[in-house]
Motif scaffolding. Structure first.
Motif, PDB file in Angstrom:
ATOM      1  N   ASN A 252       0.202  -9.452 -12.489  1.00 26.13           N
ATOM      2  CA  ASN A 252       0.961 -10.360 -11.625  1.00 26.13           C
ATOM      3  C   ASN A 252       2.179  -9.651 -11.025  1.00 26.13           C
ATOM      4  O   ASN A 252       2.444  -9.739  -9.819  1.00 26.13           O
ATOM      5  CB  ASN A 252       1.402 -11.576 -12.435  1.00 26.13           C
ATOM      6  N   GLN A 253       2.937  -8.936 -11.860  1.00 21.88           N
ATOM      7  CA  GLN A 253       4.096  -8.202 -11.368  1.00 21.88           C
ATOM      8  C   GLN A 253       3.687  -7.115 -10.381  1.00 21.88           C
ATOM      9  O   GLN A 253       4.375  -6.887  -9.371  1.00 21.88           O
ATOM     10  CB  GLN A 253       4.841  -7.579 -12.544  1.00 21.88           C
ATOM     11  N   CYS A 254       2.576  -6.459 -10.654  1.00 23.95           N
ATOM     12  CA  CYS A 254       2.095  -5.393  -9.780  1.00 23.95           C
ATOM     13  C   CYS A 254       1.824  -5.914  -8.372  1.00 23.95           C
ATOM     14  O   CYS A 254       2.259  -5.314  -7.380  1.00 23.95           O
ATOM     15  CB  CYS A 254       0.830  -4.776 -10.380  1.00 23.95           C
ATOM     16  N   VAL A 255       1.119  -7.029  -8.266  1.00 27.02           N
ATOM     17  CA  VAL A 255       0.764  -7.574  -6.948  1.00 27.02           C
ATOM     18  C   VAL A 255       2.013  -8.013  -6.192  1.00 27.02           C
ATOM     19  O   VAL A 255       2.181  -7.712  -5.002  1.00 27.02           O
ATOM     20  CB  VAL A 255      -0.230  -8.739  -7.098  1.00 27.02           C
ATOM     21  N   VAL A 256       2.919  -8.715  -6.868  1.00 26.67           N
ATOM     22  CA  VAL A 256       4.133  -9.207  -6.214  1.00 26.67           C
ATOM     23  C   VAL A 256       4.990  -8.053  -5.714  1.00 26.67           C
ATOM     24  O   VAL A 256       5.432  -8.028  -4.553  1.00 26.67           O
ATOM     25  CB  VAL A 256       4.933 -10.106  -7.175  1.00 26.67           C
ATOM     26  N   ILE A 257       5.232  -7.071  -6.578  1.00 23.66           N
ATOM     27  CA  ILE A 257       6.069  -5.941  -6.193  1.00 23.66           C
ATOM     28  C   ILE A 257       5.424  -5.136  -5.076  1.00 23.66           C
ATOM     29  O   ILE A 257       6.086  -4.723  -4.113  1.00 23.66           O
ATOM     30  CB  ILE A 257       6.344  -5.038  -7.409  1.00 23.66           C
ATOM     31  N   ALA A 258       4.111  -4.929  -5.164  1.00 27.31           N
ATOM     32  CA  ALA A 258       3.422  -4.138  -4.148  1.00 27.31           C
ATOM     33  C   ALA A 258       3.493  -4.802  -2.782  1.00 27.31           C
ATOM     34  O   ALA A 258       3.738  -4.127  -1.769  1.00 27.31           O
ATOM     35  CB  ALA A 258       1.964  -3.916  -4.559  1.00 27.31           C
ATOM     36  N   VAL A 259       3.275  -6.111  -2.719  1.00 25.77           N
ATOM     37  CA  VAL A 259       3.326  -6.816  -1.432  1.00 25.77           C
ATOM     38  C   VAL A 259       4.718  -6.704  -0.814  1.00 25.77           C
ATOM     39  O   VAL A 259       4.870  -6.438   0.392  1.00 25.77           O
ATOM     40  CB  VAL A 259       2.920  -8.290  -1.617  1.00 25.77           C
ATOM     41  N   ILE A 260       5.758  -6.873  -1.632  1.00 26.28           N
ATOM     42  CA  ILE A 260       7.130  -6.790  -1.114  1.00 26.28           C
ATOM     43  C   ILE A 260       7.439  -5.374  -0.640  1.00 26.28           C
ATOM     44  O   ILE A 260       7.968  -5.168   0.458  1.00 26.28           O
ATOM     45  CB  ILE A 260       8.134  -7.229  -2.204  1.00 26.28           C
ATOM     46  N   VAL A 261       7.100  -4.378  -1.452  1.00 23.31           N
ATOM     47  CA  VAL A 261       7.388  -2.991  -1.094  1.00 23.31           C
ATOM     48  C   VAL A 261       6.640  -2.582   0.168  1.00 23.31           C
ATOM     49  O   VAL A 261       7.214  -1.957   1.079  1.00 23.31           O
ATOM     50  CB  VAL A 261       7.032  -2.052  -2.263  1.00 23.31           C
ATOM     51  N   LEU A 262       5.367  -2.941   0.259  1.00 21.45           N
ATOM     52  CA  LEU A 262       4.585  -2.560   1.431  1.00 21.45           C
ATOM     53  C   LEU A 262       5.096  -3.235   2.698  1.00 21.45           C
ATOM     54  O   LEU A 262       5.082  -2.627   3.774  1.00 21.45           O
ATOM     55  CB  LEU A 262       3.111  -2.902   1.199  1.00 21.45           C
ATOM     56  N   ALA A 263       5.555  -4.483   2.583  1.00 23.52           N
ATOM     57  CA  ALA A 263       6.112  -5.167   3.749  1.00 23.52           C
ATOM     58  C   ALA A 263       7.384  -4.474   4.237  1.00 23.52           C
ATOM     59  O   ALA A 263       7.577  -4.258   5.441  1.00 23.52           O
ATOM     60  CB  ALA A 263       6.398  -6.629   3.410  1.00 23.52           C
ATOM     61  N   VAL A 264       8.240  -4.097   3.298  1.00 23.72           N
ATOM     62  CA  VAL A 264       9.491  -3.411   3.667  1.00 23.72           C
ATOM     63  C   VAL A 264       9.192  -2.045   4.278  1.00 23.72           C
ATOM     64  O   VAL A 264       9.769  -1.664   5.309  1.00 23.72           O
ATOM     65  CB  VAL A 264      10.404  -3.268   2.435  1.00 23.72           C
ATOM     66  N   VAL A 265       8.293  -1.298   3.670  1.00 22.58           N
ATOM     67  CA  VAL A 265       7.936   0.026   4.189  1.00 22.58           C
ATOM     68  C   VAL A 265       7.288  -0.092   5.567  1.00 22.58           C
ATOM     69  O   VAL A 265       7.535   0.738   6.458  1.00 22.58           O
ATOM     70  CB  VAL A 265       6.997   0.746   3.200  1.00 22.58           C
ATOM     71  N   ASN A 266       6.472  -1.125   5.769  1.00 20.13           N
ATOM     72  CA  ASN A 266       5.835  -1.338   7.072  1.00 20.13           C
ATOM     73  C   ASN A 266       6.884  -1.548   8.161  1.00 20.13           C
ATOM     74  O   ASN A 266       6.795  -0.984   9.250  1.00 20.13           O
ATOM     75  CB  ASN A 266       4.904  -2.544   6.998  1.00 20.13           C
TER      76      ASN A 266
END
Length: 282
Positions: A252-266
């Protein structure tokens, strides 16, 4: 001591407790970020050195690449089609209102190529691939298989993380092509098939405004997203604790953190591209 005095004394205590909790969370976040950076750099180093020295686990690479493709391919196509339909309908409606129907091909194609395709790829890499990797490594961690590898003198980052990162980068590169082609074909069918614009005008506008660097941007984003999603998933999986519940929490933490990080990096990559690469004028 009266009730009012007790209440007044309790306010600073609660504020101090909240401040300490926020400080602890912030420091934990900094530690986690540093650990992820070290994990990613270490995996990249092992990957490059092992490939050069011909010690890279190509069998693990291909196994993981095939596993990721099976997990993400069908959901990617099923998400790309409605994405293309939504963009085509919205862009077509606005273009008709302002009398710029002939430019729908450029707006649809470039919007999908630069933003929509990498975004869909990032969501699938974070949701499908990242969660699967985190669950795999988390299960191995709680069963103490990772500790057993360390006892035998094997480096888990080199043996199980580096091949997964390489596979995710390759799969992300290819998935982005599938997403872009599917969404652009869907937009073409909606606009041209619906009679809003001719096929020649649609393709001509896209060719006039599109640049080779747009494809480079999209593929670069996909590779970076695959790398980041896998690093986050591997870190959470390797640090899972508490049995099956700990693995579930890590996923659960992996998916949430990944979505946020990828959005910011995008957003950061897109802004940098817009500043450094001038727009093409037809």
């Amino acid at each position: 001591m009266t009730l009012q005095e007790g209440a007044r004394r309790g306010v600073p205590t609660r504020v101090g407790g909240a401040t300490r909790a926020l400080r602890t969370k912030f420091l934990d976040g900094v530690d986690t970020f540093g650990e992820m950076v070290l994990l990613g750099l270490g995996a990249l180093r092992f990957m490059v050195v092992d490939i050069v020295r011909r010690r890279f686990s190509w069998r693990e690479f291909f196994d993981q690449a095939w596993f990721m493709t099976r997990v993400a391919f069908l959901p990617t196509v099923l998400v790309a089609i409605p994405f293309g339909i939504i963009i085509a309908i919205q862009v077509g409606a606005v273009a008709q209102q302002i009398g710029a129907v002939s430019f729908t091909g450029a707006v649809n194609g470039i919007g999908i190529l630069r933003q929509a395709a990498p975004l869909v790829t990032s969501l699938l890499m974070a949701g499908a691939v990242g969660s699967a990797i985190c669950a795999q490594l988390g299960a191995q961690t709680v069963r103490e298989e990772v500790d057993a590898m360390k006892v035998m003198g094997l480096n888990p980052v080199q043996r199980i993380v580096a091949p997964r990162i390489a596979a995710a980068m390759a799969v992300g590169f290819l998935l982005n092509i599938v997403v872009a082609a599917t969404a652009m074909l869907t937009g073409y069918v909606i606009n041209v098939g619906g009679g809003h614009v001719s096929s020649g005008a649609y393709l001509a506008s896209f060719i006039s405004f599109a640049q080779p660097t747009d494809l480079v941007l999209a593929e670069g984003k996909a590779v970076i997203f695959g790398f980041l999603a896998t690093v986050i998933a591997a870190h959470k999986g390797l640090n899972a604790k508490g049995g099956p519940k700990g693995v579930a929490d890590a996923v659960n933490q992996c998916v949430v953190i990944a979505v946020i990080v990828l959005a910011v990096v995008n957003v950061a990559i897109t802004q940098g591209y817009s500043m450094l690469v001038p727009a093409r004028i037809a």
